[in-house]
Enzyme design. Structure first.
Site, PDB file in Angstrom:
ATOM      1  N   ARG A  73      59.252 -50.010  42.956  1.00 37.84           N
ATOM      2  CA  ARG A  73      58.437 -48.870  43.022  1.00 37.84           C
ATOM      3  C   ARG A  73      57.662 -49.004  44.491  1.00 37.84           C
ATOM      4  NH1 ARG A  73      54.311 -51.196  38.617  1.00 37.84           N
ATOM      5  NH2 ARG A  73      53.065 -48.757  39.045  1.00 37.84           N
ATOM      6  N   ASP A 130      50.938 -41.244  34.898  1.00 38.60           N
ATOM      7  CA  ASP A 130      51.569 -42.207  36.055  1.00 38.60           C
ATOM      8  C   ASP A 130      52.955 -41.489  36.159  1.00 38.60           C
ATOM      9  OD1 ASP A 130      50.207 -44.886  36.759  1.00 38.60           O
ATOM     10  OD2 ASP A 130      49.893 -44.715  34.643  1.00 38.60           O
ATOM     11  N   LYS A 159      48.001 -46.654  45.041  1.00 39.91           N
ATOM     12  CA  LYS A 159      47.743 -47.939  44.324  1.00 39.91           C
ATOM     13  C   LYS A 159      48.894 -49.095  44.787  1.00 39.91           C
ATOM     14  CE  LYS A 159      50.999 -46.390  40.751  1.00 39.91           C
ATOM     15  NZ  LYS A 159      50.906 -45.890  39.312  1.00 39.91           N
ATOM     16  N   HIS A 160      48.457 -50.395  44.668  1.00 40.61           N
ATOM     17  CA  HIS A 160      47.249 -51.022  43.834  1.00 40.61           C
ATOM     18  C   HIS A 160      46.416 -51.596  44.990  1.00 40.61           C
ATOM     19  CE1 HIS A 160      50.934 -50.402  41.220  1.00 40.61           C
ATOM     20  NE2 HIS A 160      49.822 -50.241  40.259  1.00 40.61           N
ATOM     21  N   ARG A 172      56.523 -40.723  33.442  1.00 37.67           N
ATOM     22  CA  ARG A 172      56.128 -40.237  32.153  1.00 37.67           C
ATOM     23  C   ARG A 172      56.646 -38.782  31.594  1.00 37.67           C
ATOM     24  NH1 ARG A 172      55.468 -44.907  32.513  1.00 37.67           N
ATOM     25  NH2 ARG A 172      53.365 -46.101  32.862  1.00 37.67           N
ATOM     26  N   HIS A 222      49.483 -57.288  34.082  1.00 34.43           N
ATOM     27  CA  HIS A 222      49.384 -56.960  32.707  1.00 34.43           C
ATOM     28  C   HIS A 222      49.224 -57.972  31.877  1.00 34.43           C
ATOM     29  CE1 HIS A 222      51.390 -53.298  34.455  1.00 34.43           C
ATOM     30  NE2 HIS A 222      50.667 -52.643  33.562  1.00 34.43           N
ATOM     31  N   ASP A 225      42.684 -49.666  37.732  1.00 35.30           N
ATOM     32  CA  ASP A 225      44.025 -49.877  36.820  1.00 35.30           C
ATOM     33  C   ASP A 225      43.556 -50.172  35.379  1.00 35.30           C
ATOM     34  OD1 ASP A 225      46.579 -50.196  36.112  1.00 35.30           O
ATOM     35  OD2 ASP A 225      47.280 -51.571  37.565  1.00 35.30           O
TER      36      ASP A 225
END
Length: 466
Positions: A140, A70, A170-171, A78, A183, A255
């Site tokens: 984002r 990601d 995404k998403h 990352r 999450h 995801d």
């Protein structure tokens, strides 16, 4: 088809993560048995040299697999997990509003990834952030306007894929109008169908038409599309809408299935079967997958085929689409690139900030300034990346303030209950000329909004404040 062949097909639809900074033996052995992909997370990184060695280890065992991360740039990073991203992120790119700048940023990210042999990037975020208090999307997103977000999504996809790395919008079908983090819960989107067609789906339709290699599902219930199933488990959303109405031909990636919105009630193996049956092709299992968890998922998929709850033809289709994605974007590696030329200048980043009249007055005050940052827990997608002015090393603790010194109080997610407001009032009462700075998506009340907390944005912010 023999059980061994079915098992190999099932492995060809899985993308686990793992714990540690070297690949565990079970993961390497899984490649020998057909594992399609592996996803790297910030916790797998301690240095770029170590990351290069890890990627080399993985590539030697499986030259043709998908190696993914990601790397959105901005707050979700990352490669730059240890220091903060050198890119400003989608919200700032959207406010600069130059598709050439957006494409260049994505291409630079792609070149960084390709140098490590990474050939799938789980980005860009194509969500239209229509809910200011959204806890997981925010900066984002390229913005709250769907046409605007669609233009920049296409530019980002094209820039990344020009560098030889597959993009993943995404998403789907859109996480921007949610007030919960998938999450931790199962969000529900209650927008009417016409709104969804004109807002949520528009960037994904544009990405599909632009040839995006993959699209990621979201663990949210979109009531106007399928009130009974999260999108990841919905044939209506994945087959009728994404494949049928939007004409998407690439790979559908889930995801992470360890998220509460997917497996909180039924467990990861059952979630994997439901996702494949609904139309997903590549299953992201989670960041801390163990050998036992991987085997449980693999065996669950094989058993579902044997029992008839997952048609063999659907599994074959999923494995074939995943293999095609890997074939269309073969891994390359080489020296790490210097992407600084593709990063917007600090002045250009600062031009996207929102400043109140109070901030203008504060900035005009020639008195020495101090920057105090209030630690704010990020969502799981962001993780524990250094953020804000603290990432630049330029902040001071509140206790070290000089009497009467002017202060910029920095936080993110500054809702009505955030402690920044009480502290700002206390500092003003103590004689400090104080402003508040929001490093996230604006929710009202802050004197400066930077629309991001990456190292690139924070460096530009510190130059403004000091």
């Amino acid at each position: 088809m023999s059980p061994v062949d079915v098992r190999r097909l099932a492995a060809g639809t899985l993308m686990p993560g793992f714990v540690g900074t070297t690949a565990p033996d079970w993961l390497l052995d899984a490649f020998d048995d057909g594992l399609a992909a592996v996803c790297l997370f910030g916790t797998n990184l301690v240095s770029w040299d170590q990351l290069a060695a890890l990627c080399t280890q993985l590539r030697r065992r499986s030259p043709h697999a998908l190696l993914s991360v990601d790397e959105e740039g901005g707050d979700v990073t990352r490669l730059h997990y240890l220091a903060g991203s050198n890119q400003p992120g989608n919200a700032v790119l959207g406010r600069i509003d130059d598709v050439h700048v957006t494409a260049a940023a994505a291409s630079a990210i792609g070149m960084e990834l390709a140098a490590f042999g990474i050939n799938l990037n789980l980005a860009p975020d194509a969500d239209v952030n229509s809910a200011d208090e959204n806890p997981v999307i925010g900066v984002r997103s390229f913005g709250a306007d769907p046409v605007h977000a669609a233009r920049h999504t296409v530019a980002w996809v094209e820039g990344l894929q020009l560098a030889g790395v597959a993009a993943c919008a995404k998403h789907f079908p859109g996480h921007g109008d949610t007030h919960d983090d998938s999450h931790l819960a199962l969000p529900r989107v209650k927008a009417p169908l016409q709104t969804l067609l004109e807002r949520e789906l528009l960037p994904f339709k544009a990405a599909a038409m632009a040839g995006v290699g993959s699209i990621m599902t979201s663990h949210i219930v979109v009531e106007a599309l399928d009130p009974a199933n999260p999108a990841t488990f919905s044939p209506i959303v994945l087959q009728d809408i994404l494949r049928g109405q939007l004409g998407f031909k690439g790979a559908v990636i889930t995801d992470a299935l360890d998220m509460v919105g997917a497996s909180g009630v039924i467990g990861i193996p059952a979630a994997a079967v439901r996702a494949l049956a609904a139309g997903a092709d590549l299953l992201c299992i989670g960041s801390e997958t163990t050998a036992r968890q991987y085997q449980d998922v693999l065996e669950g998929v094989v058993a579902a085929v044997a029992e008839g709850t997952l048609p063999l033809a659907r599994l074959q289709d999923a494995a074939a689409r995943t293999a095609k994605l890997a074939g269309d974007f073969p891994a390359h590696s080489g020296a790490a690139v210097n992407s600084s030329a593709a990063i917007p200048a600090a002045a250009e980043i600062r031009s996207t900030f929102d400043l109140s009249a109070t901030a203008d007055t504060w900035l005009a005050d020639p008195s020495p300034a101090a920057v105090v940052q209030l630690e704010t827990q990020a969502n799981f997608a962001v993780g524990t990346v250094p953020w804000g002015p603290a990432a630049t090393g330029g902040t001071v603790p509140q206790e070290s303030l000089n009497p009467g010194q002017k202060v910029a109080l920095v936080g993110r997610g500054l809702d009505a209950d955030h402690p920044v407001w009480a502290l700002a009032q206390a500092l003003r009462s103590a004689g400090h000329n104080t402003i508040t700075v929001e490093c996230g998506w604006p929710r009202g009340g802050a004197d400066i909004v930077s629309y991001g907390a990456s190292l690139a944005v924070s460096t530009a912010l510190m130059e403004l404040l000091l």
